[in-house]
Design an enzyme around this catalytic site. Structure first.
Site, PDB file in Angstrom:
ATOM      1  N   ARG A  46       0.844  -1.197   0.000  1.00 48.57           N
ATOM      2  CA  ARG A  46       0.000   0.000   0.000  1.00 48.57           C
ATOM      3  C   ARG A  46       0.881   1.249   0.000  1.00 48.57           C
ATOM      4  NH1 ARG A  46      -1.798   1.517   4.611  1.00 48.57           N
ATOM      5  NH2 ARG A  46      -2.532  -0.531   5.264  1.00 48.57           N
ATOM      6  N   TYR A  98     -16.246  18.093 -14.835  1.00 45.79           N
ATOM      7  CA  TYR A  98     -16.601  16.689 -14.780  1.00 45.79           C
ATOM      8  C   TYR A  98     -17.660  16.438 -13.697  1.00 45.79           C
ATOM      9  CZ  TYR A  98     -16.131  11.672 -14.257  1.00 45.79           C
ATOM     10  OH  TYR A  98     -16.393  10.338 -14.177  1.00 45.79           O
ATOM     11  N   ASP A 170      -7.306  20.160 -13.447  1.00 49.31           N
ATOM     12  CA  ASP A 170      -7.627  18.843 -13.990  1.00 49.31           C
ATOM     13  C   ASP A 170      -7.271  18.896 -15.473  1.00 49.31           C
ATOM     14  OD1 ASP A 170      -8.857  16.654 -15.216  1.00 49.31           O
ATOM     15  OD2 ASP A 170     -10.595  16.677 -13.874  1.00 49.31           O
ATOM     16  N   LYS A 195      -8.453   7.999 -19.173  1.00 50.61           N
ATOM     17  CA  LYS A 195      -8.766   8.582 -20.481  1.00 50.61           C
ATOM     18  C   LYS A 195      -7.530   8.520 -21.402  1.00 50.61           C
ATOM     19  CE  LYS A 195     -12.432   9.215 -18.052  1.00 50.61           C
ATOM     20  NZ  LYS A 195     -12.772  10.441 -17.358  1.00 50.61           N
TER      21      LYS A 195
END
Ligand SMILES: *Cc1c(COP(=O)(O)O)cnc(C)c1O
Length: 381
Positions: A46, A98, A170, A195
């Site tokens: 992790r 978004y 972003d 994307k």
């Protein structure tokens, strides 16, 4: 080193044990230690994973950043950034962005006491007007999703710096190939690597790139403490996608330009939102901060009814009706009922996300075939 070289090599060296040229998928949860607390820098997956480390270094290099951090999704990256805030803090965010970011802000963080102001960032003075002693962060997206409006990153950074605000951009739509927000004055870049960075519609992934060491330490602490880390297989897929980002983006831009012009000249199309048009309100700003204009665009048909839009949306064959964007294949989407359904109708329509709006993610297929597909669908409208 230039971007195309960094995308292929940054963060990656042949595997020390075998010479494998591709970074292996280190599918492991833990690492054997020689003696208590004596290890090779890897304790538990992790906190650290070599495949993730290679990816994070490559992502950082792609945005000319010192640091990269990767997450299980784009919204997980956004969520980590929100955890920098405390109740009472205020964020000024773009009013056209978004839908999932809007949902995270208003449904998860607003009830926890963070206050959000949504403004049109095409006009940066809208931001100055809202700054007070509680303002901690400015969040913008450019080009915006789905209306392709442009905000001036340099101008917004000039407002944020003296007020000590963290400016997050972003950069999912533009990608590092078209735009590097940190070089324009932003503090943090966030991407949904799902994307264009991944580019093949086969992985969900998100990332943050930045230069500030102190902020990086805080975000790394959040990454390992909250645990929204990606698996090594997903990191491998994004690493592989990144290697062709520059080649894909050139093709997306070329096809995007051809299709934007084709649609604009089509008698059944009323409006095309694409920042490459000289009469797009953000064109000059886009030209000053982007290297090209990309393959994302939205249209409204002359018949702007929901029925006409639905006919178009269900009549294409190469353009698949789906959420998401940025893959090699072309997609068509209905923001009002799909990607932006989480935004209330009144809010949506205020900024222009009307029922007749159709969004296209132009892929890298042969452009003649894409145009034939759109032509056949428009004939059915
Ligand atoms: C998809 C997307 C996100 C969210 O990313 P996920 O990987 O789906 O979690 C954030 N911003 C933009 C602009 C996006 O397109």
């Amino acid at each position: 080193m230039k971007l195309a070289t960094k995308l292929i090599h940054a963060g990656q060296a042949p595997d020390p044990s075998t010479g494998a040229i591709m970074t292996p998928i280190y599918q492991t949860s833990t690492y054997v230690q020689e003696a208590p607390a004596t290890h090779k820098g890897y304790e538990y997956a992790r906190s650290q994973n070599p495949t993730r480390k290679a990816l994070e270094d490559c992502l950082a290099a792609s945005e000319n950043a010192q640091h990269g951090l990767s997450f299980g999704s784009g919204v997980a990256a956004t969520d980590a950034l929100m955890k920098l805030l405390r109740p009472g803090d205020e964020v000024i965010a773009a009013d056209d962005m978004y839908g999932g970011t809007y949902r995270l802000f208003t449904k998860i963080y607003e009830p926890m006491g963070i206050r959000f102001h949504f403004v049109n960032m095409a006009n940066p003075s809208n931001i100055s007007a809202l700054i007070n002693e509680n303002t901690k962060m400015v969040w913008t997206e450019t080009p915006t999703n789905p209306l392709m409006s442009i905000s001036d990153i340099r101008a917004i950074a000039a407002i944020c710096k003296p007020a000590n605000l963290i400016l997050v951009v972003d950069n999912t739509f533009a990608t590092p190939w078209l735009q590097n927000p940190l070089d324009l004055g932003a503090d943090v870049v966030m991407h949904s690597a799902t994307k264009y960075l991944g580019g093949h519609s086969d992985v969900i992934h998100g990332c943050i790139m930045l230069n500030n060491d102190e902020l990086r330490e805080k975000l790394y602490f959040i990454q390992k403490s909250c645990g929204a880390v990606p698996g090594p297989m997903d990191c491998f897929l994004v690493l592989r996608g990144l290697k062709t980002l520059h080649v894909r983006m050139k093709a997306h831009c070329e096809n995007g330009k051809t299709i934007a012009h084709y649609l604009r000249n089509h008698p059944k199309v009323g409006k095309v939102y694409w920042p490459g048009f000289t009469d797009h309100p953000g064109h000059e700003t886009a030209k000053s901060q982007m290297r090209d204009f990309g393959g994302m665009m939205s249209i409204i048909l002359k018949d702007d009814s929901l029925d006409a839009a639905k006919r178009m949306l269900t009549s294409t064959h190469l353009f698949s009706l789906a959420e998401s964007l940025g893959g090699v294949e072309s997609l068509i989407n209905h923001p009002a009922s799909m990607t932006h359904a989480s935004i209330p109708k009144a809010e949506r329509e205020k900024v222009g996300v009307v029922d007749g709006l159709i969004r296209l993610s132009v892929g890298i297929e042969d452009v003649d075939d894409l145009i034939a597909d759109l032509e056949a669908a428009l004939n059915k409208v």
